[in-house]
Design a protein around this motif. Structure first.
Motif, short mmCIF file in Angstrom:
data_model
loop_
_atom_site.label_atom_id
_atom_site.label_comp_id
_atom_site.label_asym_id
_atom_site.label_seq_id
_atom_site.Cartn_x
_atom_site.Cartn_y
_atom_site.Cartn_z
N THR A 138 0.83 -1.20 0.00
CA THR A 138 0.00 0.00 0.00
C THR A 138 0.87 1.26 0.00
O THR A 138 0.52 2.26 -0.62
N THR A 173 0.17 3.84 -3.02
CA THR A 173 -0.28 5.21 -2.74
C THR A 173 0.87 6.21 -2.91
O THR A 173 0.65 7.35 -3.30
N PHE A 177 -6.70 5.61 -1.58
CA PHE A 177 -6.66 4.63 -0.50
C PHE A 177 -7.41 3.36 -0.86
O PHE A 177 -6.88 2.25 -0.74
N SER A 232 -5.95 1.05 -3.58
CA SER A 232 -4.71 0.49 -3.05
C SER A 232 -5.00 -0.67 -2.09
O SER A 232 -4.38 -1.73 -2.17
N ILE A 233 -5.96 -0.46 -1.18
CA ILE A 233 -6.30 -1.50 -0.20
C ILE A 233 -6.84 -2.74 -0.92
O ILE A 233 -6.44 -3.87 -0.63
N THR A 240 -4.06 -4.52 -2.73
CA THR A 240 -3.16 -5.12 -1.74
C THR A 240 -3.75 -6.41 -1.17
O THR A 240 -3.07 -7.44 -1.09
N PRO A 258 -5.18 7.95 5.02
CA PRO A 258 -5.97 7.58 3.84
C PRO A 258 -6.51 8.81 3.10
O PRO A 258 -6.97 9.77 3.73
N ALA A 261 -1.71 -3.20 5.81
CA ALA A 261 -1.96 -2.00 5.02
C ALA A 261 -2.64 -0.92 5.87
O ALA A 261 -2.29 0.26 5.80
N HIS A 294 -1.24 2.97 7.06
CA HIS A 294 -1.87 4.26 6.84
C HIS A 294 -2.16 4.99 8.15
O HIS A 294 -2.54 6.15 8.14
#
Lengths: 262, 338
Positions: free
Chosen positions: B82, B86, B93, B96-97, B100, B156, B232, B236
Motif C-alpha cells: 500500500t 499510494t 486509499f 490500493s487497499i 493489496t 488515507p 496496510a 496508513h
C-alpha cells in the motif's frame, strides 16, 4: 433392476507381501441390504476402503450405478468425488466433527449440495441464505426420522456412543444416496442398541430407497438384517448366499471357529 | 423500544459487534476530553489492527487446524504494497487497499499450495521459511521497500480528501467491525464447516465430498488476506514502516493472541489481541511497581499466557461463560433477588 447397483470384480490390493484383498467379486441389487462378514483381519474394512477409493486397489473394477443410472467404474476416482455419485460411507470408529453441533455435522454431509460462492456466503446474499435454510430443513427432517431432533443444537462431542453412531448415519442421508456403506455399525453397541439399530437400518433402506452394504463380524446382527451375505477370509471370498446358507457353510464355520481336528 | 430490543436480539451477534464498534469509535473523543493520552490512542489502533489479523489467523488455526508462523511477514507485505501504490503510483486509499488484499490473498494461495503436502510442525516450519524469505526481500529490495531507511505513507485519501488521525482511527474501527462480521459469516457457512471438518477428521471430510486440497488453499488465502489488510491499515495509521517491524516475534504474538483469546471465537480473537498487544503497554505499565521496572510488564504477559494455558485452555472468552454460570447459580440459591 437388470443391472446391479454395485458390482465388484476381481478387486485386489496388497500391502507389501500381504494380499489384504485378493480377487474379491460380488454384486448387490438396488435397495438390497447386503452384508460382508469375516473374522477379524479378514480384509473387510480394506475392501470398503478400496470401494470408496480411500485406498487405490491394485487391480479390479468397482462398477456403480449412479443417481443418473449410468454405470461408472469408481476405481481411479478421488475419494471426495464418490459422494456426488450417490455412494456414502460411515467409519468403524465414528468420525464425527466434534467441534460442531449435531445438525452442523449433518450439514457437513450435505457439503456437495452447497453451490453458492464464498463471496455470497460472506455477504449473506438471499441466495446463500435460501440454500442454507433449505438444507437445514432437510437436516431437521433426517434428524426427526432418527429421533434425534431434540439434540440438534447440542455439541456432537458430548453425545453417547450409540447416539454418535446415529448422527453419523444421519449424515449419510443428507443427499439421497443410492448406496450407504456401513463399517461395523454394531461395534461397541449393547444388545438393546443393536436391536434398535436393526430396525433403524431397515427403516432407512425402505424410506430412503437406498441399498445398504455393511461389514460386520457379529453373525447374529448380520443374519437378522441382510438378505444376502458375502463371507470373506484372508481377503478371499469363501461363500455367498442367504444368512442360513452362510451359517451352514463348512468353509465359513471353519473360518470362524477354526478347523475341526476330529 | 421493545421492538428495537427484539430486533437487536434477533440479529445477534452482528448487533453486538456493531455496538462494540460504536463504543470503540468514541476513543478519539476521550483523547479530546483529556481522559486518554495521545500515544494510548496509537496503541489502541495497533490493537485494532492486530485483532483483524488475529481473526484471519483464527480461521486458519482454530477452524482449519493449520499452523502458520509467517503472519507478520504477510502483514509487512500488505504495508509495503500500500505504501508503494499510494506513494510511488499515487493511487487512492481504496483501490490500493483492494489490490493489496487481492495480491496477499493470491500469495496466500501459493503458500497454501506449497504447504499442501506438509503437516503440523513441518507446516509451521515451511511458513516460517516463507516469512524469512519475505523479510529478506524487505531488506534487500530497496526500490520497493527503502530497506532500513523505511517506507512512508499518508493518512488515507479519498480523491482529494485526506483524513486526519481521528478519522483514520474510526476507519480502522469500521474495518474491524466488518472483519468481525465477515469472520462470523464464514465460520457459520458451509466453508466454515468444511474447514472444521478438515481439522476434525480428514477421512470424514473426504467421504463427505470435501476437497481437502482446495480448502487448505482457501484457508491460507483468507488468512493472509486478513494479514495483508491489517498491515496496510496499520501503514496508513502509523505512516512509517521498516523491515524490523515484521519479525518472527510478531507472528508468535499473533499466534498467542488466537490461543489466549479463544480458538473458534470471533470475540475471543479480539479479546486475545487486546490481552497480548494492549494490556502490557496500556494497563500494566501504568500500575505501580510493575510499571516502574523496565520490561516487567512484558514478563507479566508471559505469566498471564501460562495461567491462561493452565486454567482456560479453550481461551479467555470462557471466563465470560463461567461468570454467567456463577450468576445462574447465585440466582438458583437465593431466588430471584440477585
Amino acid at each position: 433392476m437388470s443391472t446391479p447397483l454395485l458390482k465388484v470384480e476381481n478387486l485386489s490390493i496388497a500391502f507389501g507381501g500381504l494380499k489384504a484383498v485378493d480377487q474379491l467379486s460380488f454384486e448387490m441389487n438396488e435397495g438390497e441390504i447386503y452384508g460382508i462378514i469375516g473374522p477379524n483381519g479378514a480384509g473387510k474394512t480394506t475392501a470398503f476402503n478400496c470401494i470408496t477409493q480411500f485406498y487405490k486397489p491394485d487391480a479390479g473394477q468397482v462398477l456403480f450405478k449412479t443417481k443418473e443410472d449410468n454405470v461408472v467404474n469408481l476405481v481411479g476416482k478421488k475419494a471426495h468425488h464418490i459422494i456426488e455419485l450417490g455412494l456414502v460411507r460411515t467409519f468403524q470408529n465414528v468420525e464425527l466433527i466434534v467441534s460442531l453441533s449435531v445438525i452442523e455435522n449433518l450439514l457437513v454431509g450435505a457439503h456437495t449440495a452447497f453451490k453458492t460462492s464464498l463471496f455470497s456466503q460472506i455477504l449473506k446474499l438471499p441466495k446463500a441464505r435460501r440454500e442454507e435454510r433449505a438444507l437445514r430443513d432437510r437436516a431437521e427432517a433426517v434428524l426427526a426420522d432418527l429421533g434425534l431432533l431434540h439434540l440438534k443444537d447440542m455439541p456432537a462431542l458430548m453425545q453417547p456412543y450409540g447416539i454418535q453412531k446415529r448422527i453419523e448415519l444421519g449424515r449419510t442421508l443428507m443427499l439421497d444416496p443410492k448406496l450407504i456403506i456401513l463399517d461395523e455399525p454394531a461395534a461397541g453397541l449393547n444388545d438393546v442398541e443393536t436391536a434398535a439399530l436393526v430396525q433403524t437400518v431397515k427403516d432407512i433402506s425402505t424410506r430412503y430407497k437406498c441399498g445398504i452394504l455393511l461389514i460386520e463380524h457379529d453373525m447374529n446382527f448380520v443374519s437378522s438384517i441382510c438378505e444376502r451375505i458375502c463371507a470373506i477370509s484372508f481377503g478371499k471370498m469363501i461363500a455367498i448366499g442367504t444368512p442360513d446358507e452362510i451359517k451352514a457353510h463348512p468353509a465359513v464355520q471353519e473360518a470362524y471357529l477354526g478347523k475341526d481336528d476330529e | 423500544m421493545r421492538k428495537l430490543l427484539d430486533r437487536y436480539k434477533r440479529s445477534r451477534p452482528y448487533s453486538d459487534y456493531l455496538v462494540f464498534g460504536i463504543l470503540l469509535a468514541c476513543a478519539p473523543l476521550l483523547v479530546e476530553l483529556g481522559v486518554l493520552r495521545f500515544f494510548q490512542l496509537t496503541l489502541i489502533a495497533g490493537v485494532i489492527v492486530y485483532a483483524i489479523v488475529t481473526l484471519g489467523l483464527n480461521l486458519l488455526m482454530g477452524y482449519g487446524g493449520l499452523f502458520s508462523l509467517g503472519t507478520a511477514a504477510f502483514m509487512g507485505l500488505g504495508a509495503y504494497f500500500t505504501a508503494f501504490f499510494t506513494g510511488n503510483l499515487s493511487w487512492g486509499f481504496l483501490p490500493s487497499i483492494i489490490v493489496t488484499v487481492a495480491i496477499t490473498a493470491i500469495l496466500g494461495m501459493v503458500v497454501g499450495l506449497l504447504a499442501s503436502r506438509v503437516e503440523g510442525f513441518f507446516l509451521a516450519m515451511a511458513t516460517l521459511a516463507v516469512a524469512e524469505i519475505l523479510r529478506q526481500v524487505f531488506i534487500e529490495w530497496t526500490w520497493f521497500t527503502n530497506s532500513f531507511v523505511g517506507a512512508r505513507a499518508d493518512f488515507p485519501t479519498f480523491f482529494s480528501f485526506t483524513m486526519n488521525r481521528n478519522q483514520t482511527f474510526v476507519l480502522l474501527v469500521v474495518f474491524l467491525v466488518i472483519a468481525m462480521f465477515v469472520t462470523h459469516s464464514i465460520a457459520n457457512s458451509y466453508t466454515g464447516r468444511a474447514l472444521s471438518a478438515m481439522r476434525g477428521s480428514e477421512a470424514a471430510a473426504a467421504a463427505m465430498g470435501i476437497n481437502i486440497f482446495k480448502y487448505r488453499i482457501v484457508a491460507f488465502s483468507i488468512s493472509t488476506a486478513y494479514a495483508g489488510l491489517g498491515g496496510a491499515l496499520l501503514m496508513h495509521f502509523i505512516r512509517f514502516t521498516e523491515p524490523n517491524a515484521w519479525i518472527f516475534t510478531l507472528s508468535l504474538m499473533l499466534f498467542a493472541a488466537v490461543v489466549i483469546g479463544g480458538v473458534r471465537s470471533v470475540s475471543g480473537s479480539v479479546l486475545g489481541a487486546f490481552v497480548v498487544f494492549g494490556v502490557p503497554p496500556l494497563i500494566l505499565q501504568n500500575l505501580p511497581v510493575i510499571g516502574d521496572v523496565n520490561g516487567l510488564a512484558f514478563i507479566f504477559t508471559g505469566v498471564l499466557i501460562i495461567i491462561v494455558a493452565m486454567y482456560y485452555p479453550a481461551g479467555l472468552v470462557y471466563v465470560w461463560h463461567d461468570l454467567k454460570k456463577l450468576v445462574y447459580k447465585a440466582r438458583a440459591k437465593w431466588g430471584r433477588k440477585v
